[in-house]
Structures are given as structure tokens and as C-alpha cells.
Design an enzyme around this catalytic site. Structure first.
Site, PDB file in Angstrom:
ATOM      1  N   HIS A  31     -13.373   3.986   8.497  1.00 32.62           N
ATOM      2  CA  HIS A  31     -12.579   3.009   8.217  1.00 32.62           C
ATOM      3  C   HIS A  31     -13.014   1.988   6.909  1.00 32.62           C
ATOM      4  CE1 HIS A  31     -10.068  -0.623  10.329  1.00 32.62           C
ATOM      5  NE2 HIS A  31      -9.661  -0.360   8.719  1.00 32.62           N
ATOM      6  N   ARG A  61      -3.866   1.776  10.680  1.00 32.92           N
ATOM      7  CA  ARG A  61      -4.540   1.135  11.990  1.00 32.92           C
ATOM      8  C   ARG A  61      -4.622   2.531  13.201  1.00 32.92           C
ATOM      9  NH1 ARG A  61      -6.302  -1.940   9.386  1.00 32.92           N
ATOM     10  NH2 ARG A  61      -6.451  -4.303   9.445  1.00 32.92           N
ATOM     11  N   GLU A  94     -11.850   2.026  17.686  1.00 34.20           N
ATOM     12  CA  GLU A  94     -13.176   2.430  16.924  1.00 34.20           C
ATOM     13  C   GLU A  94     -14.320   1.432  16.813  1.00 34.20           C
ATOM     14  OE1 GLU A  94     -11.605   0.582  12.704  1.00 34.20           O
ATOM     15  OE2 GLU A  94     -10.691   2.673  13.133  1.00 34.20           O
ATOM     16  N   ASP A 145      -8.965   7.791   8.549  1.00 39.24           N
ATOM     17  CA  ASP A 145      -9.746   6.674   8.093  1.00 39.24           C
ATOM     18  C   ASP A 145     -10.031   5.311   9.077  1.00 39.24           C
ATOM     19  OD1 ASP A 145     -11.601   5.174   6.401  1.00 39.24           O
ATOM     20  OD2 ASP A 145     -10.027   3.597   6.151  1.00 39.24           O
ATOM     21  N   GLY A 190     -11.252   2.327   3.838  1.00 37.73           N
ATOM     22  CA  GLY A 190     -10.460   2.415   2.776  1.00 37.73           C
ATOM     23  C   GLY A 190     -10.367   1.197   2.055  1.00 37.73           C
ATOM     24  N   ALA A 191     -10.540  -0.225   2.309  1.00 38.47           N
ATOM     25  CA  ALA A 191     -10.749  -1.083   1.624  1.00 38.47           C
ATOM     26  C   ALA A 191     -11.957  -1.398   0.912  1.00 38.47           C
ATOM     27  CB  ALA A 191     -10.432  -2.406   2.173  1.00 38.47           C
ATOM     28  N   ILE A 199       0.784  -1.260  -0.078  1.00 36.88           N
ATOM     29  CA  ILE A 199       0.085  -0.163  -0.030  1.00 36.88           C
ATOM     30  C   ILE A 199       0.930   1.142   0.021  1.00 36.88           C
ATOM     31  CG2 ILE A 199      -1.700   1.389   1.314  1.00 36.88           C
ATOM     32  CD1 ILE A 199      -2.823  -1.475   2.237  1.00 36.88           C
TER      33      ILE A 199
END
Length: 398
Positions: free
Chosen positions: A281, A231, A259, A254, A283-284, A150
Site C-alpha cells: 500500500h 482498496r 491489510e 498494492d 501508491g501515494a 487517478i
């Protein structure tokens, strides 16, 4: 084979797994506390954000594989799974483009204050002077913490915008940085001091927890952009909170410490979110990434069903206790390996690792065994005398 999918997964995966002859249950709304009650006879568990802890692992005596439909495995108690002989596998690299795209989106959004400008317009406020202040990205330096798949993908996209890119990771060398076309940084603090924009792409481990702390933020340039899509635990949230206004930081997150897991949930730190460009969260979370991850989950389980050995496992230990390697070329006949194993058992020799490979046409095979100590000369002599054993070689690993 009984499979439980305890998170949202692309429907193509359920169909493909069913076609493999497995029994699939899809319960995407399960929470971590639900798992001990519903696992039952499950042999393979597929999760995305649902946490898999000791109570769940202890409640499923037939569970032998946990697949994380994503890259990181910090939501799974890997140590407990290893203790129970349960494989843990993941899907690395399948969401690389998705996360890299969001990271770059957060960088641009932070620089151009897109969220604030949008909110002002929704409130009927035309604040062109306030939101028309941006440094721009061309010619500025992006600093990466982490240069895995990434991180490299973000670097390539940033270079496409005309940015200079520098990077740090524990494994990065000046030579490797040069190969990647990146400037080398010797420490996270050096990244903070030199970069105009910082993007974090590290795994969450005990060693990286709060790697980005008060000293890191103190070293940042005034007005720097800071983005984290990896993370939340990597960043000391209180240190970040205290640095934003004094350092005029523009921050895009993100991920957050502690969380909420899963989909719909309450997010409590609204005060922090109010001074950020923030996403929950995601991102993916693109269709492309979802399809790629689903295909990889199917591949992992398919190979596990066929061979008993899943790819992408993260908890296979090195055979540190193995002192000797025993190689046996033999005819592929019933009882040959049983004879070898029985002989080793009589000398109280433990096998640390074993693999048996079959040659074409299935007449011969080659077995490789790692042992915790060397067998006696007599044992080797007796095995060499076996009519189905063609060759034996013993090597010390020291």
C-alpha cells in the site's frame, strides 16, 4: 487551536501549522487503539492510515475536524463524526500522479515478470527462457474500473504506451467517455471480457465491496493482467486466489483486504503474495505526493481556523428537510441577525443552513437561510419593518 497529527506527515506541515499560531503535537506512531487515550483537548486530528472509530470520537469532546491526509476516508467513521457534528475533510487529487505511476509500474512488472526474474537472479538462476515471455502492452486494451482523477491519469499514461483504453464507472456515460478519449463499457463484466489488462480505481463503499468477484474473474481472458491500487475490499480475495492459476493471470496488488494499518507490521497472506507482483500500500508514497498532501492539510486547517468552515469536507448533508429559502439583505449591524433568529425561534422554525455574506466596506450584508417550514406573514411583516433590514424574499423549494 490544538492539533494532533497521528500519522507520518511531511515536516513542512508541522512547521507551517505552528506558524499559524496553533499548538501541534506530532505522534506518527499512534495506533487506532491509542487515540481515545491521547486525544484529550484536541480540536483537529490529522490521520493518514490510522483508523478513527467511535471510541476515539467519543473520547474527544472538543474535536471538531478530522483531516485525512489522503483521498479516501474509509478508515474514518464518517457517520459517527457526522452524528457528533465533526467535520471530516480529505485531500483529493494530491496523490494522483503517484498512484497512477505505481499502477502503470505494476502493469509493466506483471507483464514482464520483473519480480520473479529479479528473485531468480538473486538466487543465482539465469531463467531467460521462462521470464522472456511477455505479451507487450502496445496495441493491447486497458480496462479501467473507475474514471476519477487517478483512473484518467492511468489512462493518459497507458495511451502514451500505445494502449487502447476502455472504462466503466457508475457515473460514466458514453458521451463523457468520448470526451475523455475512452471506449465506453456498460458494466464491469464487459470490461473483464474485452480488456487485456484491468486496473481498479474505485472508492471503497458498501456498494463496491467485492465488486470484483468470481463472476468477474470467470469473464477475464486467459493470461490477463489484473492490477488493484485502490482498496483491497473491492476485490473478493478468495475468488482472486482461485482464479490466478486456472486463468494464468498476472496480478499486481498494492492493496489487500484486512491489510495491516500503518508502517511496520506483519503480513500474513504470504501465500497470495508469492504468486503476485505486490507492494505494501505505497501508491501515494512519493516525496512529491507527501509534499502536496502536507500543503493541502495546512490549507484546510488554515481556512478552518480563519472561517470555521474547512474545504474538502465529505460529510456535509444536503438540506433535504428545508422547504423554504429566506433571503435577507440588511445593514451589517449588531443584533440584526439575532432579531431574525429570535423571530424564527418563536415560531418553532428550524434553520437547516445559514450563510451571511458581507459586501465591500462592511456596511451591508446578505443572509441566506434554509428553513424547515415557511414563516408566517406576520413574522415577515415585522421583519420588513425593521430599520436595518433592506429587503426580505421568501421562496418555496418545492
Amino acid at each position: 487551536m490544538k492539533i494532533l497529527i497521528a500519522d507520518k506527515l511531511d515536516p513542512t506541515a508541522v512547521e507551517a501549522l505552528t506558524q499559524l499560531g496553533t499548538e501541534v503535537r506530532s505522534q506518527p506512531d499512534l495506533k487506532a487503539e491509542d487515540l481515545p487515550e491521547v486525544l484529550g483537548e484536541t480540536e483537529v486530528l490529522v490521520v493518514r492510515s490510522t483508523k478513527v472509530k467511535t471510541p476515539a470520537l467519543a473520547a474527544a469532546p472538543k474535536l471538531s475536524l478530522v483531516v485525512r491526509a489522503g483521498a479516501g476516508v474509509n478508515t474514518i467513521d464518517v457517520a459517527e463524526a457526522s452524528h457528533r457534528g465533526i467535520y471530516v475533510a480529505n485531500c483529493p487529487g494530491k496523490n494522483t500522479a503517484a498512484v497512477a505511476e505505481l499502477a502503470l509500474g505494476l502493469i509493466i512488472a506483471a507483464d514482464r515478470q520483473i519480480v520473479g526474474a529479479s528473485n531468480a537472479l538473486r538466487a543465482g538462476e539465469w531463467k531467460k527462457k521462462e521470464f522472456g515471455k511477455a505479451s507487450g502492452l502496445k496495441g493491447r486494451t486497458l480496462g479501467l474500473l473507475g474514471v476519477g482523477q487517478i483512473g484518467v491519469a492511468v489512462a493518459r499514461r497507458a495511451q502514451g504506451l500505445g494502449m487502447e483504453v476502455m472504462a466503466w464507472s457508475r457515473s460514466l456515460t458514453p458521451e463523457r467517455a468520448k470526451e475523455l478519449g475512452l471506449q465506453f463499457a456498460a458494466s464491469p463484466i464487459e470490461v473483464a471480457q474485452r480488456a487485456d489488462v484491468i486496473s481498479v480505481h474505485l472508492a471503497s463503499t458498501p456498494q463496491t465491496r467485492h465488486l470484483v468477484d468470481a463472476s468477474f474473474f470467470a469473464a477475464l481472458k486467459t493470461g490477463a493482467i489484473f492490477v488493484n491500487t485502490s482498496r483491497g475490499e473491492l476485490v473478493d480475495t478468495e475468488a482472486l486466489r482461485e482464479a490466478i492459476l486456472p486463468k494464468s493471470l498476472r496480478v499486481g496488488l498494492d492493496v489487500f483486504e484486512n491489510e495491516p494499518a500503518g508502517g511496520l507490521a506483519e503480513f500474513e497472506d504470504t501465500a497470495l503474495a508469492g504468486v503476485l507482483t505486490a507492494t505494501p500500500h505505497i501508491g501515494a508514497s512519493t516525496d512529491q505526493a507527501a509534499e502536496a498532501i502536507a500543503a493541502e492539510v495546512v490549507r484546510i486547517i488554515s481556512l478552518y481556523k480563519k472561517t470555521g468552515k474547512p474545504p474538502n469536507t465529505v460529510n456535509m448533508g444536503e438540506s433535504l428537510a428545508a422547504t423554504h429559502s429566506l433571503s435577507i439583505r440588511h445593514f451589517n449591524r449588531v443584533g440584526v441577525l439575532a432579531t431574525v433568529l429570535d423571530a424564527l425561534k418563536k415560531e418553532d422554525i428550524n434553520i437547516q443552513e445559514m450563510e451571511n455574506t458581507i459586501f465591500q466596506e462592511g456596511r451591508a450584508a446578505f443572509a441566506s437561510l434554509l428553513l424547515d417550514r415557511g414563516p408566517s406573514d406576520l413574522l415577515l411583516k415585522n421583519l420588513r419593518a425593521h430599520e436595518d433590514i433592506l429587503q426580505i424574499r421568501l421562496s418555496s423549494r418545492s
